[in-house]
Design a protein around this motif. Structure first.
Motif: not given
Length: 304
Positions: A138, A170-171, A176, A173-174
């Protein structure tokens, strides 16, 4: 192998991303068109998502080959599982910049900025393609914004294309990385082939491989292949290759539904029973079977 048996110039169903086999009848062509339009419009981030085996790497290579080297400079990172500074270092190295491994991150960015400005002045645009982007940490995804901050008053100096599995969404959508997500202006999605596309896909790859004979896969075989593979190109290639091996072992020239069933059964069991090998030995003798199995293992070894 079976090239002589079917009068082929090369094997039609390897799983290596050979751009000469690119199939332009599907969402792959739509995605390629999107990529070409996006980079020429000067957008910062572009994303292409597809399930495992749908041909993301092949599309990436086709896209890079389609860019005029007189107009674009490109960098390709097949495995961007790197911490932020290492990613910037890798991009710099792909562009041919010699950077000391102990250089601080902000200095790497300065070198990249100077390089990109010089290329922009020479009339060239810069594109970085990151394959398997769903594997990026991330913090590395977040650091990608630093690359697209490199810009003039009128245009981005660097465009980034992310190729990844659905987990990439999906990542993104974090919370951060929400700033990065907002900068993705173009996106494409690779979908599995439908039944009609599987039919065309088989014919296309056989033609590219040099096949000029009558229909090789029966309609029933195509239907069974579509059901078994779910329309995923990599699985189609694996099953079609095994089915052709099975037919060759019996001296047959037509691939029927039973050949696909054999290939499906063998693939699902991961060949632990050795049943596929035993059938080949029974049909063509121990010596030839050894050659076929060795060649098949080399071919399938690229699946990992």
């Amino acid at each position: 192998m079976y090239r002589k048996h079917y009068r082929l110039k090369e094997l039609p169903f390897t799983i290596t991303p050979d751009t000469s086999f690119f199939f332009a009848h599907t969402s792959h062509q739509e995605a390629l068109n999107t990529l070409l339009v996006a980079v020429r419009s000067g957008e910062g981030f572009i994303k292409v998502v597809g399930e495992v085996g749908t041909g993301k790497t092949l599309l990436c290579r086709k896209f890079l080959n389609a860019l005029d080297p007189q107009e674009f400079i490109t960098a390709y990172l097949p495995n961007p599982y790197l911490e932020p500074r290492a990613l910037l270092m890798a991009v710099a190295e792909e562009f041919g910049l010699m950077v000391d491994p102990y250089t601080e991150q902000h200095q790497v960015l300065r070198r990249l900025n100077r390089f990109l400005i010089d290329n922009y002045a020479a009339g060239k645009r810069a594109v970085v393609c990151l394959d398997e982007a769903q594997a990026m940490p991330l913090e590395t995804l977040e650091s990608l914004r630093l690359l697209t901050n490199l810009e003039t008053e009128r245009r981005k100096l660097l465009q980034v294309v992310l190729f990844g599995q659905p987990e990439l969404d999906e990542r993104l959508d974090q919370p951060r990385v929400r700033q990065l997500r907002q900068r993705i202006t173009f996106s494409g999605k690779l979908r599995p082939f439908d039944l009609r596309e599987v039919e065309f896909y088989l014919a296309h790859r056989l033609t590219v491989a040099g096949y000029r004979g009558p229909r090789l896969f029966t309609p029933e075989a195509v239907q069974r292949l579509h059901r078994a593979s779910g329309g995923i190109p990599r699985l189609i290639n694996i099953l079609a290759h095994k089915a052709m091996l099975s037919a060759f072992g019996e001296g047959a020239r037509i691939i029927d539904a039973d050949r696909i069933a054999d290939a499906v059964s063998d693939t699902e069991s991961l060949d632990r029973s050795g049943s596929f090998a035993r059938r080949l030995m029974r049909y063509v003798g121990l010596g030839m079977a050894g050659v076929l199995i060795s060649a098949g293992l080399v071919l399938w070894g690229g699946m990992a």
